[in-house]
Design an enzyme around this catalytic site. Structure first.
Site, PDB file in Angstrom:
ATOM      1  N   ARG A  89      18.398  23.029  72.924  1.00 33.60           N
ATOM      2  CA  ARG A  89      17.329  22.780  73.897  1.00 33.60           C
ATOM      3  C   ARG A  89      17.472  21.408  74.525  1.00 33.60           C
ATOM      4  O   ARG A  89      17.883  21.266  75.661  1.00 33.60           O
ATOM      5  CB  ARG A  89      15.951  22.933  73.226  1.00 33.60           C
ATOM      6  CG  ARG A  89      14.796  23.072  74.235  1.00 33.60           C
ATOM      7  CD  ARG A  89      14.326  21.770  74.860  1.00 33.60           C
ATOM      8  NE  ARG A  89      13.764  20.809  73.919  1.00 33.60           N
ATOM      9  CZ  ARG A  89      13.322  19.615  74.276  1.00 33.60           C
ATOM     10  NH1 ARG A  89      13.394  19.215  75.549  1.00 33.60           N
ATOM     11  NH2 ARG A  89      12.850  18.769  73.368  1.00 33.60           N
ATOM     12  N   ASP A  90      17.157  20.371  73.789  1.00 37.38           N
ATOM     13  CA  ASP A  90      17.170  19.022  74.352  1.00 37.38           C
ATOM     14  C   ASP A  90      18.570  18.620  74.791  1.00 37.38           C
ATOM     15  O   ASP A  90      18.719  17.831  75.730  1.00 37.38           O
ATOM     16  CB  ASP A  90      16.622  18.029  73.321  1.00 37.38           C
ATOM     17  CG  ASP A  90      16.324  16.666  73.926  1.00 37.38           C
ATOM     18  OD1 ASP A  90      15.908  16.633  75.095  1.00 37.38           O
ATOM     19  OD2 ASP A  90      16.502  15.657  73.236  1.00 37.38           O
TER      20      ASP A  90
ATOM     21  N   HIS B 120      13.924  10.475  66.429  1.00 44.07           N
ATOM     22  CA  HIS B 120      14.681  11.128  67.508  1.00 44.07           C
ATOM     23  C   HIS B 120      15.289  10.010  68.360  1.00 44.07           C
ATOM     24  O   HIS B 120      14.619   9.433  69.218  1.00 44.07           O
ATOM     25  CB  HIS B 120      13.733  11.992  68.347  1.00 44.07           C
ATOM     26  CG  HIS B 120      14.409  12.779  69.427  1.00 44.07           C
ATOM     27  ND1 HIS B 120      14.404  14.160  69.456  1.00 44.07           N
ATOM     28  CD2 HIS B 120      15.087  12.388  70.527  1.00 44.07           C
ATOM     29  CE1 HIS B 120      15.053  14.579  70.533  1.00 44.07           C
ATOM     30  NE2 HIS B 120      15.478  13.518  71.203  1.00 44.07           N
TER      31      HIS B 120
ATOM     32  N   HIS C 207      18.283   8.185  70.815  1.00 43.08           N
ATOM     33  CA  HIS C 207      19.342   8.341  71.813  1.00 43.08           C
ATOM     34  C   HIS C 207      20.302   7.153  71.693  1.00 43.08           C
ATOM     35  O   HIS C 207      19.922   6.077  71.236  1.00 43.08           O
ATOM     36  CB  HIS C 207      18.744   8.421  73.217  1.00 43.08           C
ATOM     37  CG  HIS C 207      18.100   9.746  73.508  1.00 43.08           C
ATOM     38  ND1 HIS C 207      17.924  10.222  74.785  1.00 43.08           N
ATOM     39  CD2 HIS C 207      17.594  10.697  72.689  1.00 43.08           C
ATOM     40  CE1 HIS C 207      17.336  11.405  74.760  1.00 43.08           C
ATOM     41  NE2 HIS C 207      17.121  11.717  73.483  1.00 43.08           N
TER      42      HIS C 207
ATOM     43  N   CYS D 267      21.210  11.003  79.249  1.00 44.79           N
ATOM     44  CA  CYS D 267      19.957  10.255  79.398  1.00 44.79           C
ATOM     45  C   CYS D 267      19.663  10.181  80.892  1.00 44.79           C
ATOM     46  O   CYS D 267      20.345   9.448  81.609  1.00 44.79           O
ATOM     47  CB  CYS D 267      20.084   8.849  78.811  1.00 44.79           C
ATOM     48  SG  CYS D 267      18.571   7.884  78.955  1.00 44.79           S
TER      49      CYS D 267
ATOM     50  N   ASN E  43      21.504  12.098  73.182  1.00 48.10           N
ATOM     51  CA  ASN E  43      21.115  12.341  71.797  1.00 48.10           C
ATOM     52  C   ASN E  43      22.158  11.881  70.790  1.00 48.10           C
ATOM     53  O   ASN E  43      23.363  12.025  71.011  1.00 48.10           O
ATOM     54  CB  ASN E  43      20.884  13.839  71.583  1.00 48.10           C
ATOM     55  CG  ASN E  43      19.650  14.339  72.289  1.00 48.10           C
ATOM     56  OD1 ASN E  43      18.559  13.889  72.003  1.00 48.10           O
ATOM     57  ND2 ASN E  43      19.833  15.273  73.210  1.00 48.10           N
TER      58      ASN E  43
END
Length: 302
Positions: free
Chosen positions: A13-14, A205, A207, A238, A247
């Site tokens: 997803r992300d 979470h 990055h 990003c 990520n």
């Protein structure tokens, strides 16, 4: 603190929603299946959002309808509103996620409303999900900086996390959206949030825009966090830093955790193979350092 750490895989997803190439439902299902086979038990499979805005997540309803129901894997989906929740329920989702920002500027620029207004929007979503017996996870974005307004106070993050938890989110994922946070800031952030809700309810979470993601994972570990979101092969850019990485890679997180003696139940080598495969499917370079190192080592022994 326990030596068990839970990995929440967000690549399907992300990760994919920020990649320029759009994959078919069949390929996305293959990715999820391969990830599940590595031992991952928490996978974010998609998002019930408008395909006009996020075409990479098109046909998520069809995708979730085809996922296994009894393989021991928790498949979750992001839902921005009641319409998204309705679609998720039709597809048989047993867990959904909602998101809020810790920055007023980001909230207004991203979803065109204030933080308070965003809570007004998704509070009915949480209530409906609870009534349907569906668990809800919460995301907080911009916890270590905002692309529009700069620094974000830890107390502001803690306040949003507390509100999400009070509404019924079983876990709050703290997202360093722009990847600018440092380990000292991460430790301070977790300390503030842990004053407002149990540290067991927090997830990290991170990055990797500035190369600090793994260091931030380590800092969060030192503060007692035991759940981390990550993306196979470091999928996901990003959008606020063109050309920057996104990520933190699942392979890199696993390499760190296993080296420190933590148990995850996940096969690092198997995840690395999935990372090599999906990178080829997307036509991109594998962004995982550990994944590339394992692939090179494997090639040497052929």
């Amino acid at each position: 603190m326990t030596m068990q750490v839970r990995i929440f895989e967000v690549g399907p997803r992300d990760g994919l929603q920020n990649e320029p190439r759009h994959l078919s439902v069949d390929t996305r299902l293959a990715l999820i299946g391969k990830l599940a086979a590595t031992g991952l038990r928490h996978i974010e499979g998609g998002a019930f959002v408008s395909p006009r805005w996020v075409p990479q997540m098109a046909d998520s309803e069809a995708l979730f309808q085809r996922l296994p129901e009894d393989d021991g894997v928790n498949y979750s989906a992001l839902v921005p509103n009641g319409q998204g929740l309705d679609a998720a329920l039709r597809a048989g989702c047993r867990e959904v996620a909602v998101f809020a920002a810790a920055s007023e500027a980001f909230s207004r620029n991203n979803i065109n409303c204030s933080i308070d207004e965003s809570f007004e929007r998704f509070t009915p979503v949480l209530q409906a999900a609870k009534a349907a017996g569906v668990r809800v996870r919460g995301y907080v974005s911009c916890v270590l900086g905002c692309p529009f307004s700069g620094a974000v106070a830890p107390d502001a993050v803690a306040a949003v996390a507390r509100r999400l938890h009070a509404l019924g989110c079983y876990e709050i994922s703290l997202g360093d959206t722009i990847g600018a946070g440092r380990p000292d800031e991460t430790a301070r952030l977790i300390e503030h949030c842990a004053r407002e809700l149990p540290v067991e309810a927090l997830a990290g979470h991170f990055h990797d825009t500035w190369g600090m993601a793994i260091a931030n994972v380590h800092a969060a570990l030192s503060q007692g966090v035991r759940t981390f979101d990550s993306s196979v092969a470091g999928l996901g850019g990003c959008p606020y830093s063109p050309g920057a990485s996104g990520n933190v890679a699942t392979e890199d997180v696993l390499y760190l955790l296993h080296g420190m003696g933590f148990e995850t139940g996940v096969d690092l080598d198997a995840v690395a193979r999935v990372g090599t495969w999906i990178s080829a499917e997307l036509g991109i370079a594998n962004r995982s350092r550990a994944g590339r190192a394992l692939a090179a080592r494997s090639a040497e022994h052929r």
